[in-house]
Design a protein around this motif. Sequence first.
Motif, PDB file in Angstrom:
ATOM      1  N   UNK A 177      -7.693   2.555   2.396  1.00  0.00           N
ATOM      2  CA  UNK A 177      -7.936   3.834   2.008  1.00  0.00           C
ATOM      3  C   UNK A 177      -6.612   4.831   2.597  1.00  0.00           C
ATOM      4  N   UNK A 178      -6.235   4.699   3.852  1.00  0.00           N
ATOM      5  CA  UNK A 178      -4.995   5.497   3.905  1.00  0.00           C
ATOM      6  C   UNK A 178      -3.775   5.243   3.073  1.00  0.00           C
ATOM      7  N   UNK A 179      -3.488   3.830   2.644  1.00  0.00           N
ATOM      8  CA  UNK A 179      -2.536   3.777   1.550  1.00  0.00           C
ATOM      9  C   UNK A 179      -2.990   4.441   0.203  1.00  0.00           C
ATOM     10  N   UNK A 180      -4.100   4.464   0.002  1.00  0.00           N
ATOM     11  CA  UNK A 180      -4.648   4.937  -1.270  1.00  0.00           C
ATOM     12  C   UNK A 180      -4.237   6.427  -1.019  1.00  0.00           C
ATOM     13  N   UNK A 181      -4.793   7.159  -0.028  1.00  0.00           N
ATOM     14  CA  UNK A 181      -4.212   8.483   0.345  1.00  0.00           C
ATOM     15  C   UNK A 181      -2.980   8.679   0.355  1.00  0.00           C
ATOM     16  N   UNK A 182      -1.948   7.871   0.788  1.00  0.00           N
ATOM     17  CA  UNK A 182      -0.624   8.012   0.837  1.00  0.00           C
ATOM     18  C   UNK A 182      -0.118   8.054  -0.625  1.00  0.00           C
ATOM     19  N   UNK A 183      -0.790   7.120  -1.486  1.00  0.00           N
ATOM     20  CA  UNK A 183      -0.171   7.230  -2.871  1.00  0.00           C
ATOM     21  C   UNK A 183      -0.623   8.446  -3.424  1.00  0.00           C
ATOM     22  N   UNK A 235      -3.755   9.512 -13.319  1.00  0.00           N
ATOM     23  CA  UNK A 235      -4.640   8.738 -13.117  1.00  0.00           C
ATOM     24  C   UNK A 235      -4.203   7.345 -13.395  1.00  0.00           C
ATOM     25  N   UNK A 236      -3.436   7.347 -14.636  1.00  0.00           N
ATOM     26  CA  UNK A 236      -2.902   5.904 -14.778  1.00  0.00           C
ATOM     27  C   UNK A 236      -1.684   5.706 -14.045  1.00  0.00           C
ATOM     28  N   UNK A 237      -0.947   6.599 -13.588  1.00  0.00           N
ATOM     29  CA  UNK A 237       0.010   5.933 -12.616  1.00  0.00           C
ATOM     30  C   UNK A 237      -0.295   5.699 -11.302  1.00  0.00           C
ATOM     31  N   UNK A 238      -1.500   6.326 -10.927  1.00  0.00           N
ATOM     32  CA  UNK A 238      -2.083   5.630  -9.541  1.00  0.00           C
ATOM     33  C   UNK A 238      -2.740   4.326  -9.759  1.00  0.00           C
ATOM     34  N   UNK A 239      -3.057   4.159 -11.037  1.00  0.00           N
ATOM     35  CA  UNK A 239      -3.824   2.738 -11.418  1.00  0.00           C
ATOM     36  C   UNK A 239      -2.771   1.643 -11.270  1.00  0.00           C
ATOM     37  N   UNK A 240      -1.541   2.077 -11.844  1.00  0.00           N
ATOM     38  CA  UNK A 240      -0.574   0.967 -12.169  1.00  0.00           C
ATOM     39  C   UNK A 240      -0.141   0.721 -10.724  1.00  0.00           C
ATOM     40  N   UNK A 241       0.125   1.803  -9.882  1.00  0.00           N
ATOM     41  CA  UNK A 241       0.682   1.562  -8.598  1.00  0.00           C
ATOM     42  C   UNK A 241      -0.322   0.574  -7.732  1.00  0.00           C
ATOM     43  N   UNK A 242      -1.553   0.802  -8.156  1.00  0.00           N
ATOM     44  CA  UNK A 242      -2.689  -0.063  -7.291  1.00  0.00           C
ATOM     45  C   UNK A 242      -2.763  -1.506  -8.094  1.00  0.00           C
ATOM     46  N   UNK A 243      -2.586  -1.591  -9.251  1.00  0.00           N
ATOM     47  CA  UNK A 243      -2.421  -2.831 -10.079  1.00  0.00           C
ATOM     48  C   UNK A 243      -1.251  -3.670  -9.468  1.00  0.00           C
ATOM     49  N   UNK A 244      -0.094  -3.063  -9.372  1.00  0.00           N
ATOM     50  CA  UNK A 244       1.191  -3.711  -9.069  1.00  0.00           C
ATOM     51  C   UNK A 244       0.971  -4.330  -7.716  1.00  0.00           C
ATOM     52  N   UNK A 245       0.436  -3.144  -6.711  1.00  0.00           N
ATOM     53  CA  UNK A 245       0.331  -3.693  -5.335  1.00  0.00           C
ATOM     54  C   UNK A 245      -0.778  -4.986  -5.301  1.00  0.00           C
ATOM     55  N   UNK A 246      -1.829  -4.853  -5.937  1.00  0.00           N
ATOM     56  CA  UNK A 246      -2.919  -5.994  -5.796  1.00  0.00           C
ATOM     57  C   UNK A 246      -2.198  -7.225  -6.056  1.00  0.00           C
ATOM     58  N   UNK A 247      -1.427  -7.139  -7.512  1.00  0.00           N
ATOM     59  CA  UNK A 247      -0.698  -8.309  -7.710  1.00  0.00           C
ATOM     60  C   UNK A 247       0.076  -8.980  -6.539  1.00  0.00           C
ATOM     61  N   UNK A 248       1.104  -7.828  -6.301  1.00  0.00           N
ATOM     62  CA  UNK A 248       1.913  -8.381  -5.064  1.00  0.00           C
ATOM     63  C   UNK A 248       0.994  -8.838  -3.876  1.00  0.00           C
ATOM     64  N   UNK A 291       4.859  -0.671  -1.637  1.00  0.00           N
ATOM     65  CA  UNK A 291       4.947  -1.517  -0.214  1.00  0.00           C
ATOM     66  C   UNK A 291       3.813  -1.066   0.507  1.00  0.00           C
ATOM     67  N   UNK A 292       3.560   0.177   1.019  1.00  0.00           N
ATOM     68  CA  UNK A 292       2.546   0.389   1.674  1.00  0.00           C
ATOM     69  C   UNK A 292       1.276   0.017   1.083  1.00  0.00           C
ATOM     70  N   UNK A 293       1.050   0.117  -0.175  1.00  0.00           N
ATOM     71  CA  UNK A 293      -0.095  -0.502  -0.700  1.00  0.00           C
ATOM     72  C   UNK A 293      -0.377  -1.809  -0.686  1.00  0.00           C
TER      73      UNK A 293
END
Lengths: 427, 228
Positions: free
Chosen positions: A308-314, A347-360, A22-24
């Motif tokens: 960036x702060x959202x990325x750091x949060x993740x 890395x992959x977990x972080x990437x998946x979070x980012x991908x889902x966030x980008x899509x959302x 959500x944050x991302x």
Amino acid sequence: MLIKLALKSLHDRKDSIVLSIIAMTVSVFVLLGVEHIRHQTKESFANTVSGVDIIVGARTSSLNLLLYSVFKIGSASNNISWQSFEKVASNPQVKWAVPISLGDSHKGFRVLGTIPAYFQHFSYGKKHKLLFKQGQAFSNVFDVVLGYQVAAKLGYQLDDKLVLAHGIGKNSFSLHAEKPFTVVGVLAPTGTPVDHTLHVSLQGIEAIHYTGKNNPYSHQIDASKMHNHHKEADLTTQVASHLTPKSITAFMLALNSKMSTFKVQRDINNDKQEPLLAILPGIALSELWQIMGVLESTLFLVSILVFISASLGVSAMLLASIKQRTREIQLLRVIGAPPLFLFLLIQLEALFIAMISCALGTAILLASLSLTQDYLASYFSLQISMNIFTPNTLMLIITMLVTSALVAVIPSINGYIKSKKHSLSDR
Amino acid sequence: MIIDLVNLKFSYAEQPSSCVIDIPSWSLSAGEHTLIHGSSGSGKSTLLNILNGLLSVDSGHVKVLDQRIDEMTNRQRDTFRANNIGYVFQQFNLIPYLDAIDNIQLANYFSKAVSQSSLSKEIKTLLQSLNIPEKDWKKPVRTLSIGQQQRIAIARALINKPTLIIADEPTSSLDQENSDAFMKLLMALVNKHEITLLFVSHDVSLSHYFSRIELLSDINHAGNLHAN
């Protein structure tokens, strides 16, 4: 297997992951939204006027002239004489010249006095001409053509009567109430300040302004009215010929040859009879955008920081999860997973979070754009296109994914080191 | 020889002066089922970590399956471990959010000992022979009983057809009944597949399953010195 493990492990920790997503998502939404609106506004700005080579007004700053003549923001410092207009218009280099007269309003909307040729020549965007949604251009003194939003917001139809006021204050001209204007045309929406403008003839403006008791025109109008009560329109047309304006606010020029632009501009600026200012709208628009640029850059910078702060949060969340997953990491090591596997897993977990966030984030942006599109167009004259998938935004999304992967290097390396050191000793 | 230790010495980097493992000589030959009996803190886990290659020794030779694992690179040890050693722990044998099949597949992923085509058949056979009902194969293992989890752990340990199985107190979280069932199953499988078993436990009641029983304190002299 790595992908499966990453997905299932994310799913297993969905409570904290959902919050991170959500944050991302919010940050992706803000970043993409700001970027998109920034570009659209810029385009919208640049599209406000086209096909006009030179705008001429009284001596002021070029920005001020652009703002009041095109954007109908602020007011002119001074008027220019009709003689100057005629002099420039008679220049053989000039293809057409359209005078404009400002300073009146109707219920907060600016009134533009001009000639019917305005509707043929003025264009916006990529040389789009003004189109009539209903009716046609004014032909009589007391005809008015409404911009799309004026008609839409004030609910005017063809043949409705309306009264103009001097300035943007309250109506202090009694004759205005007695001499209402008739709506003869409504323009199609343009997404430019034209939508918020009422267009009347220069003679109409003159008629408003020369209504003093000693004004010969006013007598003429009254006299003609007394003779022919039922043919007012025809009479005002007759009268119109007498209503040649003494001064106008500005005028727009198109030249036969673009090559002569600078020469004509220089000649106007060096006019000995009257201090005039000639500007090139394209250059003035880019100057204006430079000022706006500071604001938009600030907005953009802020949204980058939010991301960036959202990325750091993740990353912080992943780092904390590594501590909880010590046993899982040990187990993976014992069944033969090399430390690199753990690095890639995180890395992959972080990437998946980012991908889902980008899509959302993209989906929410699309949804909110489609919901607010009408609102933005009607209240801010901002035509925001729905197409957010420009190469620019795609680059931005890729950059976001790379950034989140880079930031996730911190927990990933932690996982790598931990898996390397950790054995079964603290079981 | 499946395991051959010579002059093995080990101390943790944090406390280089206190030697945790000091084994002059110890070996385990093929097919032997050995119970190492030791109380906690006697260097049990450390020894097992040396045998599986997660810890590097300070000095001495560590031969597992006739290969000097103390001379291998980390990457080689990871692969060697995945290919040759099956591991069963007291608890947390499985990734809790994966189902039984995924857990076994994961162990295979690091070794590639079984070809992909025969893998799912192989897993099925194993799970069936370990009495795991088919309806539980696709459930996250954390939803299964501890007894079932330990049996799936055996399947996980067996999938890569290891030569050696190291079991670290696998029965201590099971009740007597489950513990007996587990031991019977494990012994039957290691006999059937001719796997050497190194079993570490503090539970003396399991002794009757093993042909060879050793006290860790007899093997590891560091523990003795320390205790004295």
